[in-house]
Enzyme design. Sequence first.
Site, PDB file in Angstrom:
ATOM      1  CG  ASP A 145      43.437  34.580  29.865  1.00 37.51           C
ATOM      2  OD1 ASP A 145      43.409  35.717  29.347  1.00 37.51           O
ATOM      3  OD2 ASP A 145      44.291  34.238  30.699  1.00 37.51           O
ATOM      4  CB  THR A 146      47.025  31.659  26.421  1.00 41.40           C
ATOM      5  OG1 THR A 146      46.098  31.078  25.501  1.00 41.40           O
ATOM      6  CG2 THR A 146      48.299  30.831  26.460  1.00 41.40           C
TER       7      THR A 146
END
Length: 189
Positions: A70-71
């Site tokens: 997840d960014t």
Amino acid sequence: MKYILASGSPRRKELLAGLGMEFEVRLLPGIDETYDPSLPGEAIAEQIASKKAAAYRPTLTGDELIITADTIVYLDGEVLGKPKDEADARQMLRRLSGKTHEVITGVTLLTQQREHTFSSVSRVTFSPLTDDEIAYYVTHYRPLDKAGAYGVQEWIGFVGVERIEGSYFNVMGLPVQRLYRELKNFLGQ
């Protein structure tokens, strides 16, 4: 070991393929991506990556390793997620204009026996952007599926990003250099 990328992101798929690994993509709908907003940025990205991995745990066989990521875009202690619409995207880009922010990717490696989560941080500095430049980018590239409303590999990255401290690939969505090292350590190679 069979590698599974648990992501629908074409950028993550492209980046992982760049490591020369064979892998499959596996997607589960409706994964909880909520987080504790009182956490610092790195912990938020790691928490979401770990939650994603937990959703896949029941589907794993003994020879599979799942990779989740997840960014987030983190500016002044606040997460800038994916924009709701074009107006929200323009507002996010106005906030990033002329400032330095962090792009943080949390990654989880999961097998039936073990779990390891880490994060990578890159600092991105944007030059000041005009409203016309922001409008052009949002209209032509529609960055509604991107944290912080931008893709560094697109037009806005060419004209707006002055400097990156850290991994460029992390800003794209997967810190492949770090992932390679972490996979080697995780697998004892």
